[in-house]
Scaffold this motif. Structure first.
Motif, PDB file in Angstrom:
ATOM      1  N   MET A 120       0.891  -1.201   0.011  1.00  0.00           N
ATOM      2  CA  MET A 120      -0.181  -0.145   0.087  1.00  0.00           C
ATOM      3  C   MET A 120       0.760   1.265   0.041  1.00  0.00           C
ATOM      4  SD  MET A 120      -3.177   0.993   2.452  1.00  0.00           S
ATOM      5  CE  MET A 120      -3.164  -0.727   2.921  1.00  0.00           C
ATOM      6  N   LEU A 121       1.834   1.175   1.038  1.00  0.00           N
ATOM      7  CA  LEU A 121       2.824   2.345   1.073  1.00  0.00           C
ATOM      8  C   LEU A 121       3.734   2.725  -0.554  1.00  0.00           C
ATOM      9  CD1 LEU A 121       3.882   2.262   4.465  1.00  0.00           C
ATOM     10  CD2 LEU A 121       2.129   3.762   3.657  1.00  0.00           C
ATOM     11  N   LEU A 122       4.218   1.550  -0.781  1.00  0.00           N
ATOM     12  CA  LEU A 122       4.888   1.605  -2.064  1.00  0.00           C
ATOM     13  C   LEU A 122       3.985   2.022  -3.239  1.00  0.00           C
ATOM     14  CD1 LEU A 122       7.622   1.174  -3.542  1.00  0.00           C
ATOM     15  CD2 LEU A 122       6.680  -1.017  -4.015  1.00  0.00           C
ATOM     16  N   GLY A 123       2.854   1.598  -3.073  1.00  0.00           N
ATOM     17  CA  GLY A 123       1.896   2.166  -4.237  1.00  0.00           C
ATOM     18  C   GLY A 123       1.540   3.720  -4.314  1.00  0.00           C
ATOM     19  N   ILE A 124       1.359   4.001  -2.902  1.00  0.00           N
ATOM     20  CA  ILE A 124       0.997   5.259  -2.902  1.00  0.00           C
ATOM     21  C   ILE A 124       2.255   6.360  -2.968  1.00  0.00           C
ATOM     22  CG2 ILE A 124       0.391   7.185  -1.071  1.00  0.00           C
ATOM     23  CD1 ILE A 124      -1.125   5.280   0.281  1.00  0.00           C
ATOM     24  N   ILE A 127      -2.358 -16.961 -10.031  1.00  0.00           N
ATOM     25  CA  ILE A 127      -1.693 -17.946  -9.405  1.00  0.00           C
ATOM     26  C   ILE A 127      -1.517 -17.836  -7.707  1.00  0.00           C
ATOM     27  CG2 ILE A 127       0.351 -19.048  -9.370  1.00  0.00           C
ATOM     28  CD1 ILE A 127       0.749 -18.513 -12.397  1.00  0.00           C
ATOM     29  N   SER A 128      -1.286 -16.688  -7.253  1.00  0.00           N
ATOM     30  CA  SER A 128      -1.050 -16.420  -6.112  1.00  0.00           C
ATOM     31  C   SER A 128      -2.304 -16.749  -5.090  1.00  0.00           C
ATOM     32  CB  SER A 128      -0.703 -14.865  -5.786  1.00  0.00           C
ATOM     33  OG  SER A 128       0.650 -14.584  -6.294  1.00  0.00           O
ATOM     34  N   ALA A 147       2.149 -10.855  -4.951  1.00  0.00           N
ATOM     35  CA  ALA A 147       1.302 -10.301  -6.129  1.00  0.00           C
ATOM     36  C   ALA A 147       0.899  -8.726  -6.214  1.00  0.00           C
ATOM     37  CB  ALA A 147       0.087 -11.161  -6.155  1.00  0.00           C
ATOM     38  N   ALA A 148       0.808  -8.339  -4.773  1.00  0.00           N
ATOM     39  CA  ALA A 148       0.494  -6.850  -4.682  1.00  0.00           C
ATOM     40  C   ALA A 148       1.849  -6.074  -5.173  1.00  0.00           C
ATOM     41  CB  ALA A 148       0.004  -6.558  -3.233  1.00  0.00           C
ATOM     42  N   LEU A 149       2.928  -6.267  -4.399  1.00  0.00           N
ATOM     43  CA  LEU A 149       4.241  -5.709  -4.713  1.00  0.00           C
ATOM     44  C   LEU A 149       4.668  -5.670  -6.190  1.00  0.00           C
ATOM     45  CD1 LEU A 149       6.264  -6.437  -1.656  1.00  0.00           C
ATOM     46  CD2 LEU A 149       5.496  -4.126  -2.530  1.00  0.00           C
ATOM     47  N   PHE A 150       4.320  -6.836  -7.051  1.00  0.00           N
ATOM     48  CA  PHE A 150       4.680  -7.267  -8.349  1.00  0.00           C
ATOM     49  C   PHE A 150       4.025  -6.026  -9.172  1.00  0.00           C
ATOM     50  CE2 PHE A 150       4.649  -9.639 -11.998  1.00  0.00           C
ATOM     51  CZ  PHE A 150       6.055  -9.319 -12.466  1.00  0.00           C
ATOM     52  N   GLY A 151       2.562  -6.116  -8.711  1.00  0.00           N
ATOM     53  CA  GLY A 151       1.756  -5.054  -9.452  1.00  0.00           C
ATOM     54  C   GLY A 151       2.318  -3.608  -9.507  1.00  0.00           C
ATOM     55  N   THR A 176      -4.548  -4.295 -10.046  1.00  0.00           N
ATOM     56  CA  THR A 176      -4.167  -5.607  -9.614  1.00  0.00           C
ATOM     57  C   THR A 176      -3.887  -5.628  -8.023  1.00  0.00           C
ATOM     58  OG1 THR A 176      -3.617  -6.253 -11.871  1.00  0.00           O
ATOM     59  CG2 THR A 176      -2.832  -7.662  -9.916  1.00  0.00           C
ATOM     60  N   THR A 177      -3.108  -4.424  -7.712  1.00  0.00           N
ATOM     61  CA  THR A 177      -2.501  -4.433  -6.372  1.00  0.00           C
ATOM     62  C   THR A 177      -3.776  -4.224  -5.413  1.00  0.00           C
ATOM     63  OG1 THR A 177      -0.467  -3.544  -6.957  1.00  0.00           O
ATOM     64  CG2 THR A 177      -1.006  -3.047  -4.981  1.00  0.00           C
ATOM     65  N   GLY A 178      -4.885  -3.239  -5.890  1.00  0.00           N
ATOM     66  CA  GLY A 178      -5.838  -3.292  -4.936  1.00  0.00           C
ATOM     67  C   GLY A 178      -6.837  -4.441  -4.808  1.00  0.00           C
ATOM     68  N   VAL A 179      -6.794  -5.122  -5.975  1.00  0.00           N
ATOM     69  CA  VAL A 179      -7.530  -6.406  -5.726  1.00  0.00           C
ATOM     70  C   VAL A 179      -6.772  -7.440  -4.731  1.00  0.00           C
ATOM     71  CG1 VAL A 179      -8.479  -8.502  -6.789  1.00  0.00           C
ATOM     72  CG2 VAL A 179      -8.731  -6.378  -7.960  1.00  0.00           C
ATOM     73  N   ALA A 180      -5.332  -7.395  -4.776  1.00  0.00           N
ATOM     74  CA  ALA A 180      -4.696  -8.450  -3.922  1.00  0.00           C
ATOM     75  C   ALA A 180      -4.742  -7.765  -2.382  1.00  0.00           C
ATOM     76  CB  ALA A 180      -3.183  -8.206  -4.341  1.00  0.00           C
ATOM     77  N   LEU A 181      -4.876  -6.303  -2.341  1.00  0.00           N
ATOM     78  CA  LEU A 181      -4.846  -5.999  -0.785  1.00  0.00           C
ATOM     79  C   LEU A 181      -6.183  -6.119  -0.365  1.00  0.00           C
ATOM     80  CD1 LEU A 181      -3.107  -2.328  -1.299  1.00  0.00           C
ATOM     81  CD2 LEU A 181      -2.509  -4.579  -0.054  1.00  0.00           C
ATOM     82  N   LEU A 182      -7.374  -5.908  -1.256  1.00  0.00           N
ATOM     83  CA  LEU A 182      -8.774  -6.495  -0.842  1.00  0.00           C
ATOM     84  C   LEU A 182      -8.800  -7.768  -0.410  1.00  0.00           C
ATOM     85  CD1 LEU A 182     -11.684  -5.510  -0.539  1.00  0.00           C
ATOM     86  CD2 LEU A 182     -12.008  -6.170  -2.772  1.00  0.00           C
ATOM     87  N   ILE A 183      -8.305  -8.930  -1.099  1.00  0.00           N
ATOM     88  CA  ILE A 183      -8.341 -10.099  -0.661  1.00  0.00           C
ATOM     89  C   ILE A 183      -7.636 -10.280   0.500  1.00  0.00           C
ATOM     90  CG2 ILE A 183      -7.305 -12.330  -1.484  1.00  0.00           C
ATOM     91  CD1 ILE A 183      -8.185 -11.683  -4.450  1.00  0.00           C
TER      92      ILE A 183
END
Length: 157
Positions: free
Chosen positions: A25-29, A60-61, A104-108, A123-130
Protein backbone atom coordinates in the motif's frame (compact mmCIF):
# COMPACT_ATOMS: atom_id res chain seq x y z
CA UNK A 1 -5.58 -18.21 41.45
CA UNK A 2 -6.44 -18.99 37.84
CA UNK A 3 -4.44 -17.11 35.22
CA UNK A 4 -6.41 -14.99 32.80
CA UNK A 5 -5.76 -15.74 29.13
CA UNK A 6 -4.72 -12.73 27.13
CA UNK A 7 -5.48 -11.92 23.54
CA UNK A 8 -1.79 -11.11 23.00
CA UNK A 9 -1.04 -13.88 20.48
CA UNK A 10 -4.22 -13.02 18.58
CA UNK A 11 -3.21 -9.36 18.40
CA UNK A 12 0.29 -10.33 17.20
CA UNK A 13 -1.20 -12.21 14.24
CA UNK A 14 -3.37 -9.21 13.34
CA UNK A 15 -0.46 -6.76 13.58
CA UNK A 16 1.70 -8.98 11.36
CA UNK A 17 -1.16 -9.21 8.87
CA UNK A 18 -1.68 -5.45 8.73
CA UNK A 19 2.09 -4.93 8.48
CA UNK A 20 2.25 -7.20 5.45
CA UNK A 21 -0.56 -5.18 3.87
CA UNK A 22 1.15 -1.87 4.60
CA UNK A 23 4.18 -2.54 2.37
CA UNK A 24 2.41 -2.74 -1.00
CA UNK A 25 0.00 0.00 0.00
CA UNK A 26 2.75 2.46 0.94
CA UNK A 27 4.88 1.60 -2.09
CA UNK A 28 1.84 2.10 -4.33
CA UNK A 29 1.04 5.49 -2.83
CA UNK A 30 4.65 6.66 -2.98
CA UNK A 31 5.12 5.44 -6.54
CA UNK A 32 1.96 7.17 -7.65
CA UNK A 33 2.79 10.46 -5.98
CA UNK A 34 6.50 10.66 -6.75
CA UNK A 35 7.24 8.56 -9.80
CA UNK A 36 4.10 8.38 -11.88
CA UNK A 37 2.91 11.90 -12.34
CA UNK A 38 -0.55 11.93 -13.98
CA UNK A 39 0.72 13.82 -17.03
CA UNK A 40 3.43 11.22 -17.75
CA UNK A 41 1.70 7.89 -17.25
CA UNK A 42 -0.88 6.09 -19.33
CA UNK A 43 -3.81 4.07 -18.11
CA UNK A 44 -3.13 0.97 -20.16
CA UNK A 45 -0.24 -0.10 -22.38
CA UNK A 46 -1.38 -3.08 -24.47
CA UNK A 47 1.89 -3.22 -26.43
CA UNK A 48 3.94 -4.20 -23.37
CA UNK A 49 3.63 -7.85 -22.32
CA UNK A 50 4.81 -6.91 -18.82
CA UNK A 51 1.45 -5.23 -18.27
CA UNK A 52 -0.35 -8.59 -18.18
CA UNK A 53 2.04 -10.53 -15.93
CA UNK A 54 0.76 -9.12 -12.58
CA UNK A 55 -2.75 -10.33 -13.42
CA UNK A 56 -1.40 -13.82 -14.00
CA UNK A 57 0.67 -13.58 -10.82
CA UNK A 58 -2.47 -12.65 -8.86
CA UNK A 59 -4.45 -15.49 -10.44
CA UNK A 60 -1.72 -17.93 -9.35
CA UNK A 61 -1.07 -16.38 -5.92
CA UNK A 62 -4.65 -16.47 -4.65
CA UNK A 63 -5.31 -20.21 -5.04
CA UNK A 64 -1.66 -20.97 -4.28
CA UNK A 65 -1.88 -19.10 -0.98
CA UNK A 66 -5.06 -20.94 -0.01
CA UNK A 67 -3.65 -24.35 -0.94
CA UNK A 68 -0.38 -23.78 0.92
CA UNK A 69 -2.24 -22.49 3.98
CA UNK A 70 -4.63 -25.43 4.15
CA UNK A 71 -1.90 -28.02 3.56
CA UNK A 72 0.27 -26.49 6.30
CA UNK A 73 -2.59 -26.39 8.79
CA UNK A 74 -3.92 -29.87 8.02
CA UNK A 75 -0.47 -31.43 7.88
CA UNK A 76 0.61 -30.17 11.28
CA UNK A 77 -2.72 -30.63 13.06
CA UNK A 78 -2.64 -34.39 12.41
CA UNK A 79 -0.25 -34.73 15.36
CA UNK A 80 -2.87 -33.13 17.68
CA UNK A 81 -0.50 -30.55 19.23
CA UNK A 82 -1.27 -28.56 22.39
CA UNK A 83 -3.44 -25.47 22.04
CA UNK A 84 -0.58 -22.95 22.21
CA UNK A 85 1.27 -24.84 19.49
CA UNK A 86 -1.86 -24.76 17.30
CA UNK A 87 -1.81 -20.98 17.39
CA UNK A 88 1.89 -20.96 16.43
CA UNK A 89 1.10 -23.30 13.52
CA UNK A 90 -1.67 -20.95 12.41
CA UNK A 91 0.58 -17.91 12.66
CA UNK A 92 3.30 -19.53 10.54
CA UNK A 93 0.84 -20.72 7.89
CA UNK A 94 -0.86 -17.32 7.83
CA UNK A 95 2.43 -15.46 7.32
CA UNK A 96 3.27 -17.74 4.38
CA UNK A 97 -0.20 -17.20 2.90
CA UNK A 98 0.09 -13.43 3.23
CA UNK A 99 3.60 -13.43 1.77
CA UNK A 100 2.25 -15.00 -1.41
CA UNK A 101 -0.47 -12.38 -1.59
CA UNK A 102 2.01 -9.61 -0.84
CA UNK A 103 4.14 -10.82 -3.74
CA UNK A 104 1.24 -10.29 -6.15
CA UNK A 105 0.50 -6.84 -4.74
CA UNK A 106 4.11 -5.66 -4.80
CA UNK A 107 4.66 -7.07 -8.26
CA UNK A 108 1.69 -5.05 -9.52
CA UNK A 109 3.19 -1.84 -8.13
CA UNK A 110 6.64 -2.59 -9.55
CA UNK A 111 5.16 -3.21 -13.00
CA UNK A 112 3.29 0.11 -12.74
CA UNK A 113 6.60 1.82 -12.07
CA UNK A 114 8.42 0.02 -14.89
CA UNK A 115 5.72 0.39 -17.56
CA UNK A 116 4.50 3.83 -16.42
CA UNK A 117 0.90 2.65 -16.72
CA UNK A 118 -1.76 2.70 -14.05
CA UNK A 119 -3.73 -0.45 -14.83
CA UNK A 120 -1.79 -2.65 -12.43
CA UNK A 121 -2.75 -0.49 -9.48
CA UNK A 122 -6.07 -2.27 -9.93
CA UNK A 123 -4.27 -5.62 -9.55
CA UNK A 124 -2.60 -4.35 -6.40
CA UNK A 125 -5.93 -3.11 -5.09
CA UNK A 126 -7.55 -6.48 -5.69
CA UNK A 127 -4.68 -8.25 -3.90
CA UNK A 128 -4.97 -5.85 -0.95
CA UNK A 129 -8.74 -6.36 -0.82
CA UNK A 130 -8.27 -10.13 -0.73
CA UNK A 131 -5.67 -9.69 2.01
CA UNK A 132 -8.11 -7.54 3.96
CA UNK A 133 -10.77 -10.24 3.63
CA UNK A 134 -8.26 -12.74 5.05
CA UNK A 135 -7.75 -10.64 8.20
CA UNK A 136 -7.64 -13.10 11.10
CA UNK A 137 -10.59 -13.06 13.46
CA UNK A 138 -11.16 -15.21 16.50
CA UNK A 139 -13.92 -17.06 14.66
CA UNK A 140 -11.76 -17.67 11.56
CA UNK A 141 -8.85 -18.94 13.66
CA UNK A 142 -11.18 -21.23 15.61
CA UNK A 143 -12.67 -22.62 12.40
CA UNK A 144 -9.32 -23.11 10.65
CA UNK A 145 -7.78 -24.85 13.66
CA UNK A 146 -10.98 -26.76 14.51
CA UNK A 147 -10.80 -25.62 18.13
CA UNK A 148 -13.30 -26.90 20.67
CA UNK A 149 -14.88 -24.59 23.24
CA UNK A 150 -12.26 -25.26 25.90
CA UNK A 151 -9.42 -24.50 23.51
CA UNK A 152 -11.17 -21.30 22.40
CA UNK A 153 -11.50 -20.22 26.02
CA UNK A 154 -7.85 -21.02 26.66
CA UNK A 155 -6.64 -18.98 23.68
CA UNK A 156 -9.05 -16.05 23.58
CA UNK A 157 -10.49 -15.84 27.06
Amino acid sequence: MESQPSSGPFQVIRVIHLGLMAGPMLLGIISYLLILQPKEGVLYDDTNILTFIPIVALMISVPGALIVFKSQINGQLKENPPTERKLAIYQTAHIIRMALMEFAALFGVVVCIVTVSYINYFTTGVALLIMLLMLPTKFRISEDLKLNRDEQKQLFG
